[in-house]
Scaffold this active site. Structure first.
Site, PDB file in Angstrom:
ATOM      1  N   SER A   7       0.671  -1.115  -0.319  1.00 55.41           N
ATOM      2  CA  SER A   7       0.058   0.230   0.159  1.00 55.41           C
ATOM      3  C   SER A   7       0.876   1.402  -0.059  1.00 55.41           C
ATOM      4  O   SER A   7       2.414   1.535   0.443  1.00 55.41           O
ATOM      5  CB  SER A   7      -0.751  -0.093   1.152  1.00 55.41           C
ATOM      6  OG  SER A   7      -1.644   1.273   1.452  1.00 55.41           O
TER       7      SER A   7
ATOM      8  N   ARG B  52     -20.944  -4.579 -46.964  1.00 54.34           N
ATOM      9  CA  ARG B  52     -19.805  -4.377 -46.486  1.00 54.34           C
ATOM     10  C   ARG B  52     -19.995  -3.222 -45.011  1.00 54.34           C
ATOM     11  O   ARG B  52     -20.815  -2.931 -45.914  1.00 54.34           O
ATOM     12  CB  ARG B  52     -18.769  -3.809 -47.159  1.00 54.34           C
ATOM     13  CG  ARG B  52     -16.770  -3.082 -46.489  1.00 54.34           C
ATOM     14  CD  ARG B  52     -16.379  -4.096 -46.867  1.00 54.34           C
ATOM     15  NE  ARG B  52     -16.627  -5.658 -47.013  1.00 54.34           N
ATOM     16  CZ  ARG B  52     -15.696  -5.297 -48.721  1.00 54.34           C
ATOM     17  NH1 ARG B  52     -15.401  -3.977 -47.997  1.00 54.34           N
ATOM     18  NH2 ARG B  52     -15.741  -6.450 -49.236  1.00 54.34           N
TER      19      ARG B  52
END
Length: 383
Positions: free
Chosen positions: A272, A311
Site C-alpha cells: 500500500s 460491407r
C-alpha cells in the site's frame, strides 16, 4: 504515455508485442504474398510472380508512420498498406498485387493469423492453472471450511471442493476455446462484394490461401457474417468469467477479518502507498479489472455482429481493438491466475476458527461427498 501506465499493466507483455504494428504489417504482407502464391498455383498469375513479389516486398519497405497517418483517409490500414506495397513493386508486378482481393480480406485475415498464433498460449496458461488447482484439490480434500451463501455462513464444505468448482468452470471455458482452436480460425477472401469477382475459381483459391496461411477455409467469405468473431470473443469472455470468479473468491476470503486465503507472497507485491500493514490481493485485482474490460469489448462486438449488406460502415471497424485488447487482457489475467493458483496460501486454522462460529467444535463433519466430488473432477481433468 498513459497507455503504458494505465492499460499495459493489465495486459501480457508478450501479447502486447505479438499484436504490435510491425506484427500486423507482417501479417498483412503474409496475406498478400500467400494470395499471389495461391493464384499462381491455380494458373491465374504468371509463373514466377510470387517469387518476384516476395523479392521486392519485405516488412522494411513499409512506412508505419505513413500507414497510421493515411489510415484515416480510407478508414482501415489495409488501404494505405496496399498502396505502399504496389509502390514498392516494379510496374510489371503491380497489377498482380492484391489481385481479386479487397481491404477487408487483408485485415480480417491478418487478425485471424495473429489470433490463431496466440490461442495455444492462452490454452497453455489455462492448463497451468488447472494443474495447480488439481494439486490444491488433492491437498485439501479434508480441509473443512464454512460455505457461504448470500455472503452469510451456511453449511460446511471443504476447500478442496471449492478448488474443484473453480477448476470445473475454468475447464468448461477452456473447452469452448479449445474447440475453436482445433477447428481453426478462418481465412477471409471474397473480393469487393464477396463473390471472387474476376477469378475463374475463387473458392479453390480461397482454400489454397487458407492452407498456405495455416487457417481454415470457410464455406463462403464472411465479410458481413461475423459469427467467427462472435464465437471467438464469447469463448475468450468465458475464460475471463472463470478467472474472475476465482479471483473474486480469493479477494473475499483474503479479507483481514477472514484471512482464509492469501495470494503468493513476493517482494513488493501487494503493498500500500500509505499503510505498511496491508497485503493487498493485487494479482486477483488485476484479473478482475481485466475481466471487466474484456466484458466491455465483448459487448462492442456483440452490438456490431449484425452487419449490413456486403460491407459494414462502422460495425466492422469497431471490432479490431476489441479483438486485440481482449486477447492481451485475457493473457495478462491468465498469467496472473497461474501464479496465484501455483502459490496460493491456504490457512486451514482460520477456516476451522470461522467454521466453529456455526458448527460446534466437537461436531464431526462428513467429508465423504467432498472426496467423491474431487475424485470425479480429477478423473475428468486427467482425460
Amino acid at each position: 504515455m498513459s497507455r503504458e501506465l494505465l492499460q499495459h499493466p493489465f495486459m501480457s507483455r508478450a501479447a502486447l508485442e505479438h499484436f504490435d504494428t510491425p506484427a500486423l504489417i507482417e501479417a498483412m504482407l503474409a496475406f498478400e504474398l500467400a494470395l499471389a502464391d495461391s493464384e499462381e498455383h491455380h494458373g491465374i498469375l504468371p509463373a514466377g510472380t510470387h517469387r518476384a513479389m516476395a523479392h521486392h516486398l519485405t516488412p522494411a519497405v513499409f512506412d508505419a508512420a505513413a500507414l497510421e497517418r493515411d489510415t484515416v483517409l480510407g478508414g482501415n490500414a489495409a488501404i494505405p498498406f496496399v498502396q505502399q506495397a504496389k509502390a514498392a513493386l516494379p510496374e510489371t508486378l503491380r497489377q498482380w498485387c492484391h489481385h481479386g482481393a479487397t481491404s477487408q480480406d487483408v485485415l480480417d485475415t491478418a487478425l485471424m493469423q495473429l489470433s490463431a498464433q496466440r490461442l495455444p498460449v492462452l490454452l497453455g496458461l489455462v492448463e497451468r492453472s488447472l494443474d495447480a488447482l488439481a494439486v490444491l484439490m488433492r491437498a485439501h480434500t479434508d480441509t473443512v471450511m464454512i460455505g457461504r451463501t448470500l455472503m452469510q455462513q451456511a453449511l460446511p464444505t471443504t476447500f478442496g471442493v471449492r478448488a474443484a468448482q473453480w477448476a470445473v468452470q475454468l475447464d468448461e471455458a477452456r473447452g469452448r476455446l479449445a474447440d475453436i482452436d482445433a477447428a481453426g480460425l478462418p481465412v477471409q477472401f471474397g473480393g469487393p462484394v464477396g463473390v471472387h469477382g474476376g477469378l475463374p475459381d475463387g473458392l479453390a483459391v480461397m482454400a489454397t490461401l487458407a492452407q498456405r496461411l495455416g487457417l481454415r477455409a470457410p464455406l463462403l467469405p464472411w465479410h458481413t457474417n461475423r459469427q467467427p468473431i462472435h464465437a471467438l470473443m464469447t469463448a475468450l469472455d468465458g475464460l475471463a468469467v472463470a478467472a474472475d470468479k476465482i479471483a473474486g473468491d480469493i479477494i473475499l476470503l483474503a479479507q483481514s477479518e477472514l484471512q482464509e486465503l492469501s495470494e503468493p507472497a513476493g517482494e513488493g507485491v501487494g503493498g500500500s502507498s500509505s499503510m505498511a500493514h496491508k497485503r493487498n490481493p493485487v494479482r486477483a485485482t488485476l484479473i478482475r479489472a481485466a475481466s471487466r474490460r474484456i466484458h466491455g469489448h465483448v459487448t462492442t462486438v456483440i452490438h456490431a455482429a449484425s452487419q449490413p449488406l456486403e460491407r459494414a460502415a462502422g460495425e466492422w471497424h469497431s471490432e479490431w481493438t476489441a479483438l486485440i485488447d481482449t486477447q492481451q487482457l485475457l493473457e495478462g489475467a491468465l498469467e496472473q491466475l497461474a501464479v496465484i493458483a501455483e502459490g496460493l496460501e491456504v490457512h486451514g486454522e482460520a477456516m476451522a476458527r470461522h467454521l466453529a462460529v456455526t458448527v460446534p467444535a466437537d461436531a464431526v463433519v462428513d467429508t465423504g461427498s467432498s472426496h467423491a466430488q474431487i475424485q470425479r473432477v480429477l478423473a475428468h481433468l486427467s482425460r
